[in-house]
Each structure stands twice: as structure tokens, then as C-alpha cells.
Write a protein that holds these residues in place. Sequence first.
Motif, PDB file in Angstrom:
ATOM      1  N   ARG A   4      25.718 -61.538  23.801  1.00  0.00           N
ATOM      2  CA  ARG A   4      24.864 -61.162  22.674  1.00  0.00           C
ATOM      3  C   ARG A   4      24.959 -59.656  22.433  1.00  0.00           C
ATOM      4  NH1 ARG A   4      22.535 -65.348  20.623  1.00  0.00           N
ATOM      5  NH2 ARG A   4      21.994 -67.063  21.959  1.00  0.00           N
ATOM      6  N   ASP A   7      23.556 -56.721  16.761  1.00  0.00           N
ATOM      7  CA  ASP A   7      23.731 -57.232  15.397  1.00  0.00           C
ATOM      8  C   ASP A   7      24.514 -58.530  15.328  1.00  0.00           C
ATOM      9  OD1 ASP A   7      22.430 -54.973  14.394  1.00  0.00           O
ATOM     10  OD2 ASP A   7      24.298 -53.832  14.341  1.00  0.00           O
ATOM     11  N   GLY A   8      24.873 -59.106  16.458  1.00  0.00           N
ATOM     12  CA  GLY A   8      25.670 -60.323  16.430  1.00  0.00           C
ATOM     13  C   GLY A   8      26.073 -60.744  17.829  1.00  0.00           C
ATOM     14  N   LEU A  29      30.993 -60.539  16.171  1.00  0.00           N
ATOM     15  CA  LEU A  29      30.796 -61.522  15.109  1.00  0.00           C
ATOM     16  C   LEU A  29      29.371 -61.381  14.612  1.00  0.00           C
ATOM     17  CD1 LEU A  29      32.110 -63.871  13.605  1.00  0.00           C
ATOM     18  CD2 LEU A  29      31.322 -65.369  15.431  1.00  0.00           C
ATOM     19  N   ARG A  30      29.237 -61.069  13.317  1.00  0.00           N
ATOM     20  CA  ARG A  30      27.914 -60.836  12.734  1.00  0.00           C
ATOM     21  C   ARG A  30      27.605 -61.864  11.652  1.00  0.00           C
ATOM     22  NH1 ARG A  30      29.927 -55.498  13.510  1.00  0.00           N
ATOM     23  NH2 ARG A  30      28.503 -54.299  14.814  1.00  0.00           N
ATOM     24  N   LYS A  31      26.318 -62.086  11.439  1.00  0.00           N
ATOM     25  CA  LYS A  31      25.869 -62.993  10.375  1.00  0.00           C
ATOM     26  C   LYS A  31      26.410 -62.492   9.034  1.00  0.00           C
ATOM     27  CE  LYS A  31      21.804 -64.920   8.249  1.00  0.00           C
ATOM     28  NZ  LYS A  31      20.389 -64.769   8.011  1.00  0.00           N
ATOM     29  N   LEU A  53      28.899 -67.041  12.303  1.00  0.00           N
ATOM     30  CA  LEU A  53      27.616 -67.348  12.956  1.00  0.00           C
ATOM     31  C   LEU A  53      26.758 -68.194  12.033  1.00  0.00           C
ATOM     32  CD1 LEU A  53      26.462 -63.993  14.575  1.00  0.00           C
ATOM     33  CD2 LEU A  53      27.274 -66.045  15.726  1.00  0.00           C
TER      34      LEU A  53
END
Length: 56
Positions: A4, A7-8, A29-31, A53
Motif C-alpha cells: 500500500r 495514493d495507491g 498504481l493509482r485510482k 484499481l
Amino acid sequence: MFYRHNDGVNLHLQVWREQQVLVKSDAVLRKDSPLFIGGPPWKDGRLIFVLFLERK
């Protein structure tokens, strides 16, 4: 493998062929920001892997 991140999710990616590592990479990997990975040739084109995500 993933961890974790604020931001992602921090991804540690490895692509293997048999006993050999072909590629190593780290990415976050971010939203709303998919990760596109170019894959090997396939038929008349090329495979593209898309990671994103999504909350359940």
C-alpha cells in the motif's frame, strides 16, 4: 507483489521466461490512472496488459 502507498498501490513487477527474469520494474498504481504494459506480439498485433484499481 504489492504494498500500500499513500495514493495507491506500489507494485514490484517481474516478467520471467523459464528461469530468467526478463524485466523488473516498480510502479505506483493509482485510482483513475491505469497502468499499461506492452506485451509480446500476438497474431497480427501485440498484447497489452492493463492494470487498474477498483474498489469493491
